[in-house]
Design a protein around this motif. Structure first.
Motif, PDB file in Angstrom:
ATOM      1  N   UNK A 266       0.834  -1.201   0.000  1.00 31.08           N
ATOM      2  CA  UNK A 266       0.000   0.000   0.000  1.00 31.08           C
ATOM      3  C   UNK A 266       0.875   1.259   0.000  1.00 31.08           C
ATOM      4  N   UNK A 267       1.940   1.237   0.765  1.00 30.67           N
ATOM      5  CA  UNK A 267       2.850   2.393   0.813  1.00 30.67           C
ATOM      6  C   UNK A 267       3.521   2.607  -0.527  1.00 30.67           C
ATOM      7  N   UNK A 268       3.960   1.524  -1.127  1.00 31.15           N
ATOM      8  CA  UNK A 268       4.618   1.620  -2.428  1.00 31.15           C
ATOM      9  C   UNK A 268       3.673   2.217  -3.474  1.00 31.15           C
ATOM     10  N   UNK A 269       2.432   1.794  -3.456  1.00 32.06           N
ATOM     11  CA  UNK A 269       1.480   2.309  -4.447  1.00 32.06           C
ATOM     12  C   UNK A 269       1.348   3.844  -4.349  1.00 32.06           C
ATOM     13  N   UNK A 270       1.327   4.374  -3.126  1.00 32.74           N
ATOM     14  CA  UNK A 270       1.245   5.823  -2.950  1.00 32.74           C
ATOM     15  C   UNK A 270       2.467   6.516  -3.566  1.00 32.74           C
ATOM     16  N   UNK A 271       3.606   5.846  -3.516  1.00 35.08           N
ATOM     17  CA  UNK A 271       4.835   6.475  -3.992  1.00 35.08           C
ATOM     18  C   UNK A 271       4.837   6.715  -5.508  1.00 35.08           C
TER      19      UNK A 271
END
Ligand code: FE
Ligand code: ZN
Length: 501
Positions: A266-271
């Motif tokens: 989920x964090x990676x997707x925001x990046x």
């Protein structure tokens, strides 16, 4: 009466753990009702190693010192018209993304730590979470203050709190924090302290702060530095919480692994938005997204997961997918914003000839083949006075809420969009990736009622059915904070200040 001078260690003990008390007439389980519901087993809170031995009085003293210095620089920046020293007014659009998407996340994080901290039975963890909650509130405030100067001279800053709950792309970050704040206190802290702060924070903060430094924005560089020492504490807490949970009980290991997998993804997707910012929005570029990913994740993350192996934790399988996507996502994300540039609170544009060459050089395997031709075609249309905006609305991923623009790089089909779906209670849901589908399938009840901006527009819940009505609902208006940078009020003012005809 004679006051006894305490040494630091005793003072620290008295001011933190010894403030805790035994429950004589209340049930401890009722006082900490969420401590067991996630399945986490805590056998001994005393094994918690406080990652930073800081008492509250020392904390306030340090922070006050930092605030004094920070605000002195903000004042000097404002008095010297610091905004005139940035590389180019296009740069300011990166700040608009920061203020509207990142700063509200700081606030959500402050709120989350206050809640999570309340629900830890151990005093050490409670104090650490409480301090981080205050830090995050401070970040939110110092960022708003830094941006308030830009708000006087550029469009796109003024409505960020209103927009946060409404605008399509802001729902990506909002849903991230809604998701972790509505989990339990342990999942929350693994999500934010470990996945986000410990593993991914360098990929968020370094790009923005180095970007600011390269582009002459001293106000942003300064709040970045001022947040750095808080950030160091947060990263230490992230590592401590993981090791603590893994050492407490072997049954915690599979639960923690699931959380690591979910929240890193989920964090990676925001990046994706940071990737786009680095490759497209900085007039002075310092590093490509691909290089940043290799440096801060592939190298640093590799060593971290090696270290966690002894607890039975492994690197998530999807890091292969990310490796394959690193050549693509910045270009795909920029295209989504470029083609929806009428509905964003910042300006978009086609790269200059030099910028296109830089992209070709940084992405030799993909840019010229897949992305340059599209941008050149868009520039040609612009030259004819037919700047391209799409009238369509994208399908969104039910989990991460990002428009479905990611392509099938895992199977070597970089021009084919990934569509995954699941059926739950006879209803179909769509996902941008196997990982988002997996997250949904684990807890469908959590995501079926997600507030998906595009669905809400189609249902008439965002002011009405027409573009004008939606823009009014967003408080954007057409032609000021949005549309192309070329011809924008921002550009006109900038040229006037700089004496360019
Ligand atoms: Fe923060
Ligand atoms: Zn997704």
């Amino acid at each position: 009466m004679q006051a006894k001078k305490l040494n630091v260690k005793d003072k620290y003990r008295l001011l933190t753990r010894d403030l805790d008390w035994e429950f004589s007439y209340e049930d401890r389980k009722e006082a900490f009702p969420y401590e067991e519901f996630e399945g986490i087993k805590i056998t001994d809170w005393d094994k918690w190693e406080d990652p930073f031995r800081l008492t509250m009085d020392a904390y306030w003293k340090y922070q006050a010192e930092k605030e004094k210095k920070l605000y002195a620089i903000y004042d000097a920046f404002a008095q010297n018209n610091g905004h005139l020293n940035v590389s180019d007014a296009r740069y300011v659009n990166a700040l608009k993304v920061f203020l509207t998407a990142v700063s509200p996340a700081e606030f959500a994080s402050s709120n989350g730590f206050a809640w999570a901290g309340r629900h830890y039975g151990g005093a050490g963890a409670r104090v650490a979470a409480q301090m981080q909650s205050i830090d995050e509130l401070r970040h939110y405030q110092t960022q708003i203050h830094a941006m308030s100067h830009y708000n006087k001279y550029f469009d796109g800053f003024e409505e960020f709190p209103h927009m946060h709950d409404r605008v399509w792309y802001m729902s990506v970050v909002k849903s991230f924090f809604d998701d972790c704040r509505s989990s339990g206190p342990f999942e929350y802290i693994v999500a934010v302290s470990f996945a986000f702060e410990y593993v991914l924070t360098n990929l968020l903060f370094v790009p923005f702060m180095s970007g600011a430094a390269y582009n002459g924005d001293m106000a942003t560089v300064t709040f970045g530095f001022s947040a750095q020492s808080d950030e160091a504490r947060h990263m230490t807490l992230g590592l401590e919480i993981i090791k603590f949970l893994l050492e407490q009980h072997e049954d915690n290991v599979p639960i923690v692994q699931e959380w690591i997998d979910k929240w890193l993804w989920r964090g990676y997707r925001i990046l994706a938005v940071v990737a786009m910012m680095m490759d497209y929005m900085l007039p002075q570029k310092f590093m490509s997204w691909k290089e940043a990913w290799e440096l801060y994740f592939e190298d640093a993350g590799g060593a971290l997961f090696k270290d966690l192996e002894r607890y039975g934790i492994k690197m998530p399988d999807f890091t292969e997918t990310i490796k394959n996507e690193k050549d693509h996502i910045s270009h795909q994300a920029w295209w989504v914003f470029y083609s929806h540039g009428h509905a964003a609170a910042f300006h978009t544009w086609t790269p200059t000839a030099e910028e296109l060459d830089w992209l070709s050089e940084k992405y030799p395997d993909t840019f010229d083949q897949y992305y340059r031709p599209r941008l050149e075609a868009a520039a040609e249309l612009e030259a004819k006075g037919e700047r391209f905006y799409t009238a369509g609305l994208p399908q969104l991923c039910q989990t991460c809420q990002i428009p479905m623009f990611f392509t099938n790089v895992d199977e070597g089909k970089p021009t084919e969009i990934v569509y995954r779906e699941s059926t739950y209670n006879d209803e179909r849901f769509h996902f941008c990736s196997n990982e988002c589908k997996h997250i949904f399938d684990r807890e469908p009840e959590k995501y079926v009622h997600a507030w998906l901006p595009v669905h809400q527009i189609f249902q008439g819940n965002c002011g009405g059915g027409g573009l004008d009505e939606v823009m009014e609902y967003y408080r954007m208006g057409l032609g000021e904070m949005n549309l192309d940078y070329k011809g924008s009020p921002d550009e006109k003012r900038w040229k006037k200040w700089k004496g360019v005809a």
